[in-house]
Write an enzyme that holds these catalytic residues in place. Structure first.
Site, PDB file in Angstrom:
ATOM      1  CB  CYS A 109      -0.427   0.195   1.223  1.00  0.00           C
ATOM      2  SG  CYS A 109      -2.032   1.615   1.502  1.00  0.00           S
ATOM      3  CB  CYS A 168      -3.066   4.457   6.514  1.00  0.00           C
ATOM      4  SG  CYS A 168      -3.769   3.314   7.280  1.00  0.00           S
ATOM      5  CB  CYS A 199      -1.484  -1.956   7.620  1.00  0.00           C
ATOM      6  SG  CYS A 199      -3.400  -1.727   6.064  1.00  0.00           S
ATOM      7  CB  CYS A 203      -7.461   0.817   1.584  1.00  0.00           C
ATOM      8  SG  CYS A 203      -7.726  -0.210   3.081  1.00  0.00           S
ATOM      9  CD  GLN A 220     -16.541 -11.036  15.341  1.00  0.00           C
ATOM     10  OE1 GLN A 220     -15.487  -9.751  14.570  1.00  0.00           O
ATOM     11  NE2 GLN A 220     -16.418 -10.917  16.421  1.00  0.00           N
ATOM     12  CE1 TYR A 228     -20.831  -6.974  27.986  1.00  0.00           C
ATOM     13  CE2 TYR A 228     -20.889  -9.054  28.557  1.00  0.00           C
ATOM     14  CZ  TYR A 228     -20.897  -7.768  28.580  1.00  0.00           C
ATOM     15  OH  TYR A 228     -20.519  -7.545  29.722  1.00  0.00           O
ATOM     16  CD  GLU A 279     -26.204  -6.338  21.465  1.00  0.00           C
ATOM     17  OE1 GLU A 279     -24.818  -6.845  21.338  1.00  0.00           O
ATOM     18  OE2 GLU A 279     -26.059  -4.288  21.350  1.00  0.00           O
ATOM     19  CG  ASP A 303     -18.146 -11.572  20.695  1.00  0.00           C
ATOM     20  OD1 ASP A 303     -17.293 -11.030  21.467  1.00  0.00           O
ATOM     21  OD2 ASP A 303     -18.277 -11.463  19.617  1.00  0.00           O
ATOM     22  CB  CYS A 333     -11.865  -7.950  19.916  1.00  0.00           C
ATOM     23  SG  CYS A 333     -12.923  -6.881  20.637  1.00  0.00           S
TER      24      CYS A 333
HETATM   25  C1  LIG Z   1     -17.636  -7.586  19.810  1.00  0.00           C
HETATM   26  S1  LIG Z   1     -19.334  -7.512  20.654  1.00  0.00           S
HETATM   27  C2  LIG Z   1     -20.044  -9.518  19.773  1.00  0.00           C
HETATM   28  C3  LIG Z   1     -21.474  -9.493  18.609  1.00  0.00           C
HETATM   29  C4  LIG Z   1     -21.694 -11.166  18.548  1.00  0.00           C
HETATM   30  N1  LIG Z   1     -21.577 -11.664  19.519  1.00  0.00           N
HETATM   31  C5  LIG Z   1     -21.516 -10.852  16.825  1.00  0.00           C
HETATM   32  O1  LIG Z   1     -20.740 -12.056  17.609  1.00  0.00           O
HETATM   33  O2  LIG Z   1     -21.938 -10.199  15.984  1.00  0.00           O
HETATM   34  C6  LIG Z   1     -19.949  -6.811  21.338  1.00  0.00           C
HETATM   35  C7  LIG Z   1     -20.963  -6.583  21.654  1.00  0.00           C
HETATM   36  O3  LIG Z   1     -21.547  -6.225  23.287  1.00  0.00           O
HETATM   37  C8  LIG Z   1     -22.423  -5.255  23.108  1.00  0.00           C
HETATM   38  N2  LIG Z   1     -22.498  -4.322  24.724  1.00  0.00           N
HETATM   39  C9  LIG Z   1     -21.335  -3.673  24.748  1.00  0.00           C
HETATM   40  N3  LIG Z   1     -21.692  -3.073  25.812  1.00  0.00           N
HETATM   41  C10 LIG Z   1     -23.123  -3.855  26.739  1.00  0.00           C
HETATM   42  C11 LIG Z   1     -23.057  -4.171  27.750  1.00  0.00           C
HETATM   43  N4  LIG Z   1     -23.444  -3.969  28.764  1.00  0.00           N
HETATM   44  N5  LIG Z   1     -24.627  -4.905  27.595  1.00  0.00           N
HETATM   45  C12 LIG Z   1     -25.170  -5.618  26.701  1.00  0.00           C
HETATM   46  N6  LIG Z   1     -24.496  -5.547  25.352  1.00  0.00           N
HETATM   47  C13 LIG Z   1     -23.708  -5.098  25.190  1.00  0.00           C
HETATM   48  C14 LIG Z   1     -22.580  -4.627  21.703  1.00  0.00           C
HETATM   49  O4  LIG Z   1     -23.585  -3.083  21.238  1.00  0.00           O
HETATM   50  C15 LIG Z   1     -21.984  -5.444  21.008  1.00  0.00           C
HETATM   51  O5  LIG Z   1     -23.178  -5.704  19.842  1.00  0.00           O
END
Ligand SMILES: C[S@@+](CC[C@H](N)C(=O)[O-])C[C@H]1O[C@@H](n2cnc3c(N)ncnc32)[C@H](O)[C@@H]1O
Length: 453
Positions: free
Chosen positions: A71, A77, A80, A160, A284, A313, A334, A382, A409
């Site tokens: 790139c 940037c 990367c 990009c 994702q 989550y 969520e 998650d 993550c």
């Molecule tokens: C890393 S993403 C995971 C999404 C899903 N598991 C997936 O694989 O597509 C984290 C998620 O947690 C939600 N989130 C953040 N803080 C939260 C909370 N305090 N309670 C519930 N959900 C929450 C975000 O809106 C987001 O959708």
């Protein structure tokens, strides 16, 4: 005080945030470039009691793992950071950083950390990119990405290598449309102007493309001609939306959305199921590798047909929906109401009947009547980069599920949380890092905790 003269530094390692690390007179120095095994000439830009920061001016001796980046923007940037490092070495660094976090932050030595699962595509893997409009000092504007280390400066992007060639062409076309029609660009200094962000989302499997124009409040100028000419130029664009925001915060999310063209969403295929994606919903960003991540998670979790699964989550419900055919019942939790709405639609789209969703903070829903007295065999968490909120953790531990799958993550907050979980009658069975984001410093992992008593 920063030194005036450049100094020679041997680079020993790569830090968690993408910087390189060396020592000068016994003190740690974080450099903005350089790879392990290289000698660089760098100017100290900041000197603190325990560490310094330095800007590399010249790489005096190169390591054998260095390669020519593809790139032209790589030096400026912020995306990367590791493009000039061969992919095998990027993977090795990420693997090592997971182990280091577990040991130093989690206090967990001898954890079974499997080899990181590489990404099949090193480039063009992203299904979402966010480009910013930015007023230049000469009153022209740029449309592109953040300059490395700068939240307040955007360079003009020509190419990009993370999303697709189509995405690059949409950026160039939109820039020219805005320039030729003299549509004012939003100025973050006095909060005037109109165009703020261009967000492009692509269904890598379906070929559908969503264009999201994030603007100041008001109707999109030249709306009809914009839509008709963009659709002629890019037949892959199946929907165009305008998100309006009056907020000063520099985030590409609107308080209200107008659908300018198409259904307002695109669809993506994952593990044989179909998922709806809207402008602001979490999905994702590497579709193919998300399959690897979820399959890795299920490989660890080993769900069985009698399991009641809690998906915390859950975003738009992806994990729970993919697990639904393997277990008796799924409950998803969520925070974002729109995500819950899409999760319900996604369940219906895939004829999933054994799933229900609750909206709210995990810490509150776990404490609410909705889940009172319920038992779960398996829980998936998650969370966002910050990891688990202390109260969410406390209530999660009270559930005493046999299996706890943690998708993370951020290995640092994961390790902090793991330290706590293993003190609560759980053992950390295995960690499997998955590379979702080649060329960048970001690390994803799946980990299974098992209840010991
Ligand atoms: C890393 S993403 C995971 C999404 C899903 N598991 C997936 O694989 O597509 C984290 C998620 O947690 C939600 N989130 C953040 N803080 C939260 C909370 N305090 N309670 C519930 N959900 C929450 C975000 O809106 C987001 O959708």
């Amino acid at each position: 005080m920063p030194d005036k003269e450049p100094v020679q530094i041997e680079i020993e390692d790569l830090a968690f945030d993408g910087k390189s690390v060396g020592h000068l007179n016994g003190k740690v120095v974080f450099c903005d470039r350089g790879l392990p095994g290289e000698t660089v000439l760098a100017r100290i830009t900041r000197s603190r009691a325990r560490y310094s920061q330095a800007a590399v001016e010249e790489i005096i001796s190169k390591c054998t793992d260095r390669r020519e980046p593809v790139c032209p923007h790589v030096r400026q940037c912020g995306g990367c950071t590791w493009q000039d490092l061969i992919y095998a070495r990027q993977l090795a660094c990420k693997q090592q950083q997971v182990v280091a976090c577990l040991e130093h932050i989690g206090g967990l030595e001898n954890t079974d950390v499997a080899a990181i699962r590489p990404c099949e595509s090193e480039f063009f893997y992203r299904n979402k990119m966010e480009f910013s409009f930015h007023v230049r000092p000469d009153n022209g504007f740029n449309l592109g990405l953040h300059r490395r280390g700068r939240f307040d400066d955007i360079f003009d992007l020509t190419e990009c290598h993370l999303q697709s060639d189509l995405s690059n062409r949409i950026v160039a076309w939109t820039r020219e449309f805005v320039r030729s029609r003299e549509i004012p660009v939003y100025d973050v200094r006095d909060h005037t102007g109109f165009m703020r962000f261009l967000v492009i989302r692509e269904g890598k499997r379906t070929g559908q493309v969503l264009v999201n124009l994030v603007t100041n409040v008001g109707s999109m100028p030249f709306k009809d001609i914009l839509v008709s000419s963009m659709c002629v130029e890019f037949p892959q664009v199946t929907t165009i939306v305008q998100n309006q925001t009056a907020k000063k915060a520099n985030v590409a999310v609107g308080e209200s959305e107008e659908i300018l063209y198409g259904p307002g969403y695109i669809e993506e295929e994952m593990c044989g199921l179909r998922f709806r994606i809207m402008s602001n919903s979490f999905f994702q960003t590497n579709s193919r590798q998300a399959e690897v991540l979820y399959e890795t998670g299920f490989e660890l979790l080993q769900p069985v047909s009698t399991d009641r699964l809690l998906d915390l989550y859950c975003g738009t419900g992806t994990i729970g929906i993919l697990a639904a055919s393997k277990v008796a019942e799924v409950i998803g939790v969520e925070l974002v109401p729109d995500a819950i709405e899409i999760a319900r639609k996604n369940s219906a789209l895939n004829n999933i009947g054994n799933i229900a969703f609750f909206q709210g903070h995990v810490k509150d829903v776990l404490n609410s009547d909705a889940l009172a007295g319920q038992a779960f065999d398996a829980v998936v968490v998650d969370p966002p980069r910050a990891g688990l909120h202390p109260r969410a953790m406390k209530r999660l531990m009270r559930l005493r599920s046999d299996k706890l799958l943690y998708i993370s993550c951020n290995p640092a907050t994961f390790s902090r949380d793991a330290r706590h979980i293993v003190r609560q009658e759980y053992s950390l069975h295995r960690v499997i890092p998955v590379d979702m984001f080649p060329q960048t410093k970001h690390i994803e992992l799946a980990a299974l905790f098992q209840r010991t008593k």
